[in-house]
Design an enzyme around this catalytic site. Structure first.
Site, PDB file in Angstrom:
ATOM      1  N   HIS A  98       0.835  -1.200   0.000  1.00 32.82           N
ATOM      2  CA  HIS A  98       0.000   0.000   0.000  1.00 32.82           C
ATOM      3  C   HIS A  98       0.866   1.243   0.000  1.00 32.82           C
ATOM      4  CE1 HIS A  98      -3.960  -1.861   1.714  1.00 32.82           C
ATOM      5  NE2 HIS A  98      -3.435  -2.575   0.752  1.00 32.82           N
ATOM      6  N   TYR A 128      -8.942   4.868   8.151  1.00 28.09           N
ATOM      7  CA  TYR A 128      -9.080   5.165   9.578  1.00 28.09           C
ATOM      8  C   TYR A 128     -10.179   6.223   9.693  1.00 28.09           C
ATOM      9  CZ  TYR A 128      -4.565   2.905  10.612  1.00 28.09           C
ATOM     10  OH  TYR A 128      -3.542   2.006  10.766  1.00 28.09           O
ATOM     11  N   PRO A 147      -3.339  -0.586  19.038  1.00 28.19           N
ATOM     12  CA  PRO A 147      -3.128  -0.977  17.636  1.00 28.19           C
ATOM     13  C   PRO A 147      -3.302   0.144  16.609  1.00 28.19           C
ATOM     14  CG  PRO A 147      -5.181  -1.897  18.487  1.00 28.19           C
ATOM     15  CD  PRO A 147      -4.499  -1.265  19.652  1.00 28.19           C
ATOM     16  N   LYS A 151       1.905  -0.633  15.117  1.00 30.00           N
ATOM     17  CA  LYS A 151       3.330  -0.695  15.420  1.00 30.00           C
ATOM     18  C   LYS A 151       3.793  -1.963  16.152  1.00 30.00           C
ATOM     19  CE  LYS A 151       4.874   2.992  13.607  1.00 30.00           C
ATOM     20  NZ  LYS A 151       4.457   2.494  12.286  1.00 30.00           N
ATOM     21  N   TYR A 207       4.358   6.258  10.155  1.00 31.60           N
ATOM     22  CA  TYR A 207       3.526   5.112   9.778  1.00 31.60           C
ATOM     23  C   TYR A 207       4.322   4.075   8.985  1.00 31.60           C
ATOM     24  CZ  TYR A 207      -0.780   2.617   8.851  1.00 31.60           C
ATOM     25  OH  TYR A 207      -1.753   1.653   8.822  1.00 31.60           O
TER      26      TYR A 207
HETATM   27  P1  RFL Z   1       3.292 -12.651  20.614  1.00 34.17           P
HETATM   28  O1  RFL Z   1       2.828 -12.610  19.214  1.00 34.17           O
HETATM   29  O2  RFL Z   1       2.290 -12.458  21.693  1.00 34.17           O
HETATM   30  O3  RFL Z   1       4.042 -14.034  20.794  1.00 34.17           O
HETATM   31  C1  RFL Z   1       4.406 -14.533  22.066  1.00 34.17           C
HETATM   32  C2  RFL Z   1       4.376 -16.039  21.984  1.00 34.17           C
HETATM   33  O4  RFL Z   1       4.799 -16.577  23.239  1.00 34.17           O
HETATM   34  C3  RFL Z   1       3.920 -17.643  23.600  1.00 34.17           C
HETATM   35  N1  RFL Z   1       4.009 -17.800  25.050  1.00 34.17           N
HETATM   36  C4  RFL Z   1       4.756 -18.742  25.659  1.00 34.17           C
HETATM   37  N2  RFL Z   1       5.523 -19.704  25.149  1.00 34.17           N
HETATM   38  C5  RFL Z   1       6.167 -20.517  26.023  1.00 34.17           C
HETATM   39  N3  RFL Z   1       6.063 -20.393  27.367  1.00 34.17           N
HETATM   40  C6  RFL Z   1       5.303 -19.439  27.919  1.00 34.17           C
HETATM   41  N4  RFL Z   1       5.205 -19.339  29.244  1.00 34.17           N
HETATM   42  C7  RFL Z   1       4.606 -18.553  27.057  1.00 34.17           C
HETATM   43  N5  RFL Z   1       3.780 -17.501  27.237  1.00 34.17           N
HETATM   44  C8  RFL Z   1       3.419 -17.053  26.023  1.00 34.17           C
HETATM   45  C9  RFL Z   1       2.565 -17.208  23.063  1.00 34.17           C
HETATM   46  O5  RFL Z   1       1.698 -18.294  22.873  1.00 34.17           O
HETATM   47  C10 RFL Z   1       2.979 -16.565  21.740  1.00 34.17           C
HETATM   48  O6  RFL Z   1       3.005 -17.480  20.669  1.00 34.17           O
HETATM   49  O7  RFL Z   1       4.453 -11.579  20.881  1.00 34.17           O
HETATM   50  P2  RFL Z   1       5.599 -11.041  19.904  1.00 34.17           P
HETATM   51  O8  RFL Z   1       6.291 -12.161  19.201  1.00 34.17           O
HETATM   52  O9  RFL Z   1       6.362 -10.080  20.730  1.00 34.17           O
HETATM   53  O10 RFL Z   1       4.823 -10.254  18.757  1.00 34.17           O
HETATM   54  C11 RFL Z   1       4.094  -9.085  19.040  1.00 34.17           C
HETATM   55  C12 RFL Z   1       2.883  -8.973  18.120  1.00 34.17           C
HETATM   56  O11 RFL Z   1       2.168 -10.178  18.117  1.00 34.17           O
HETATM   57  C13 RFL Z   1       1.962  -7.830  18.533  1.00 34.17           C
HETATM   58  O12 RFL Z   1       2.700  -6.686  18.870  1.00 34.17           O
HETATM   59  C14 RFL Z   1       0.995  -7.457  17.390  1.00 34.17           C
HETATM   60  O13 RFL Z   1       0.098  -8.501  17.117  1.00 34.17           O
HETATM   61  C15 RFL Z   1       0.237  -6.191  17.750  1.00 34.17           C
HETATM   62  N6  RFL Z   1      -0.714  -5.800  16.716  1.00 34.17           N
HETATM   63  C16 RFL Z   1      -0.305  -5.149  15.564  1.00 34.17           C
HETATM   64  N7  RFL Z   1       0.999  -4.937  15.335  1.00 34.17           N
HETATM   65  C17 RFL Z   1       1.425  -4.378  14.151  1.00 34.17           C
HETATM   66  O14 RFL Z   1       2.630  -4.192  13.974  1.00 34.17           O
HETATM   67  N8  RFL Z   1       0.557  -4.006  13.165  1.00 34.17           N
HETATM   68  C18 RFL Z   1      -0.772  -4.189  13.315  1.00 34.17           C
HETATM   69  O15 RFL Z   1      -1.515  -3.909  12.385  1.00 34.17           O
HETATM   70  C19 RFL Z   1      -1.255  -4.750  14.555  1.00 34.17           C
HETATM   71  N9  RFL Z   1      -2.550  -4.966  14.751  1.00 34.17           N
HETATM   72  C20 RFL Z   1      -2.070  -6.074  16.873  1.00 34.17           C
HETATM   73  C21 RFL Z   1      -2.972  -5.625  15.866  1.00 34.17           C
HETATM   74  C22 RFL Z   1      -2.536  -6.789  17.973  1.00 34.17           C
HETATM   75  C23 RFL Z   1      -3.871  -7.041  18.097  1.00 34.17           C
HETATM   76  N10 RFL Z   1      -4.272  -7.811  19.223  1.00 34.17           N
HETATM   77  C24 RFL Z   1      -5.160  -8.895  19.155  1.00 34.17           C
HETATM   78  C25 RFL Z   1      -3.519  -7.701  20.456  1.00 34.17           C
HETATM   79  C26 RFL Z   1      -4.310  -5.874  15.983  1.00 34.17           C
HETATM   80  C27 RFL Z   1      -4.769  -6.555  17.102  1.00 34.17           C
HETATM   81  C28 RFL Z   1      -6.267  -6.748  17.178  1.00 34.17           C
HETATM   82  C1  PHB Z   2      -5.092  -4.834  10.741  1.00 39.92           C
HETATM   83  O1  PHB Z   2      -5.161  -4.988   9.509  1.00 39.92           O
HETATM   84  O2  PHB Z   2      -5.342  -5.745  11.540  1.00 39.92           O
HETATM   85  C2  PHB Z   2      -4.700  -3.514  11.291  1.00 39.92           C
HETATM   86  C3  PHB Z   2      -4.317  -2.510  10.416  1.00 39.92           C
HETATM   87  C4  PHB Z   2      -3.945  -1.263  10.930  1.00 39.92           C
HETATM   88  C5  PHB Z   2      -3.985  -1.051  12.295  1.00 39.92           C
HETATM   89  C6  PHB Z   2      -4.345  -2.078  13.164  1.00 39.92           C
HETATM   90  C7  PHB Z   2      -4.718  -3.311  12.659  1.00 39.92           C
HETATM   91  O3  PHB Z   2      -3.642   0.162  12.788  1.00 39.92           O
END
Ligand code: RFL
Ligand code: PHB
Length: 396
Positions: free
Chosen positions: A72, A200, A292, A296, A384
């Site tokens: 994008h 957004y 979110p 980031k 961004y």
């Molecule tokens: P994770 O992905 O939470 O992975 C951690 C892993 O550790 C496991 N775990 C264990 N394993 C062994 N022993 C234990 N005691 C353990 N405890 C936990 C877990 O099962 C898991 O597999 O952390 P990591 O790797 O630091 O990654 C971070 C990202 O996942 C997180 O920051 C993003 O998902 C946040 N996020 C977004 N980030 C972006 O850069 N762009 C986005 O568009 C974006 N959108 C989002 C998001 C997070 C969201 N939610 C659900 C929190 C949208 C949403 C809705």
């Molecule tokens: C997503 O596609 O899940 C998404 C995109 C942008 C955001 C957060 C989540 O800021």
């Protein structure tokens, strides 16, 4: 078991770290408390910063991302009955973002790690870490067959997310935190995206976001109350509210389709200082959380592990610990800039409880300036797409 780097958590941080270390000839073992199927299906982030997509290419992992991910060059912001585009590409000297689901990234990296012979122990329980003050820390756990196991290593990487067990092992930690008075209700819908770009929307009813995963799958979010009961949001109500908040110009309508997944995410800003104790290093959500809105979270996880992998490579090559010692400061400089950006986007675009008309006018003026003035738009765009990757403390 014995390895060089013991990694707790097979999320983006743990998997990417293991891959980067492997390229430097450094061995690792990963443990994960969920099943492989679970982590490969967990729908979360969708936006990769420009440099993250480039890094994925450089390390030989870009094939599926380039064919199935969506590049994008802009995003749209909808407010006060209009929609304006931020031309990310033009404002940042040619940078873009890559929309590629986090679970696809996880699938690609799990497959690559296993193919390269890195052990990943799934479905472990009773995980604990020991002797992080010594040169030989260890990770103990029960494997999926119920047998007790121990990994003795040089370094432990705590990549176990926000609810993991590694962060509590950092003594004297200082925590910085904001909990927002709202949450996001997210759906994945079997519907073609209604726009080529993310939208957004700041609407008087609350924030909404139009994103996507593929030409057939739309990802949509709605601001809801922090304690919202998901049962109060049957699909029809979700669609009505999305249509209201996103279709402000009256000329556009949102494609609807079967709701494949629905969930509520609380919103929080959180930073743990410091990110290291002895031979334990925290990375990704284990150390920090962003709301979110700025997209980031996954990108910060990637930045942490790139810094850590380089510092470990230097340590194993020369015995020098300077880069490892600088790890928290190097990461925190970037983390706080991403915290600021995520907090700012969140504050500008959401409706706060009891928000008075003055505060709303200020928000609308800020969105107007940000989308209507080149300096305003460029500040948003540079953050961004991801600030230039700076492998050193600010000013160094
Ligand atoms: P994770 O992905 O939470 O992975 C951690 C892993 O550790 C496991 N775990 C264990 N394993 C062994 N022993 C234990 N005691 C353990 N405890 C936990 C877990 O099962 C898991 O597999 O952390 P990591 O790797 O630091 O990654 C971070 C990202 O996942 C997180 O920051 C993003 O998902 C946040 N996020 C977004 N980030 C972006 O850069 N762009 C986005 O568009 C974006 N959108 C989002 C998001 C997070 C969201 N939610 C659900 C929190 C949208 C949403 C809705
Ligand atoms: C997503 O596609 O899940 C998404 C995109 C942008 C955001 C957060 C989540 O800021």
């Amino acid at each position: 078991m014995r390895t060089q780097v013991g990694i707790v958590g097979a999320g983006p941080a743990g998997l990417l770290l293991s891959h980067l270390l492997h390229r430097e000839g450094i061995e690792s073992i990963i443990i994960e408390d969920r099943t492989r199927a679970y982590i490969e299906a967990r729908i979360r982030a969708g936006v990769m910063e420009h440099w993250v997509a480039e890094l994925v290419d450089e390390i030989g992992m870009g094939a599926r991302m380039r064919s199935e991910g969506l590049r994008h060059d802009g995003i749209e912001i909808s407010f006060a009955g209009q929609r304006r585009r931020i031309d990310l590409n033009a404002l940042t000297g040619g940078k873009s973002i890559m929309v590629y689901g986090q679970q696809e990234f996880v699938k690609d990296f799990v497959a690559a790690r296993l193919a390269a012979g890195t052990p990943i122990h799934f479905e472990v329980t009773d995980v604990s870490i020991h002797d992080v003050d010594s040169d030989g820390p260890s990770i103990r756990f029960t494997d999926r067959d119920g047998a007790p196991q121990e990994i003795v290593c040089d370094v432990i990487a705590g990549c176990d997310g926000f609810h993991g067990i590694c962060r509590p092992a950092i003594p004297d930690q200082v925590v910085f935190e904001r909990v927002y008075p709202f949450a996001w209700l997210g759906i994945l819908a079997a519907a073609a995206p209604s726009s080529d770009e993310l939208i957004y929307a700041s609407h008087d009813n609350g924030f909404a976001l139009h994103s996507m995963r593929s030409p057939q799958l739309t990802r949509l979010y709605l601001q809801v109350a922090p304690d919202e009961d998901i049962n109060e949001w049957p699909d029809d109500r979700v669609w009505v509210e999305l249509q209201t908040r996103l279709t402000q110009d009256g000329k556009w309508s949102l494609n609807e389709g079967e709701v494949l997944q629905k969930g509520i995410t609380p919103m929080r800003s959180f930073v743990c200082e410091t990110m290291r104790h002895g031979r334990l290093f925290l990375a990704g959500d284990a150390a920090h959380i962003v709301p979110p809105t700025g997209a980031k979270g996954m990108n910060l996880a990637a930045a942490d592990v790139l810094v850590l992998a380089r510092a470990l490579a230097r340590f194993y090559r020369s015995g020098a610990t300077d880069a490892l010692d600088a790890y928290p400061a190097t990461c925190l400089a970037r983390i706080w800039k991403a915290q600021r950006f995520s907090w700012w986007m969140t504050s500008m675009l959401h409706i706060f409880p009891e928000q008075d008309p003055f505060a709303r006018r200020i928000q609308l003026a800020e969105i107007d300036f940000t989308t209507g003035n080149e300096a305003g738009a460029r500040a948003l765009a540079e953050n961004y797409v991801g600030l230039p990757f700076d492998d050193g403390p600010v000013g160094a």
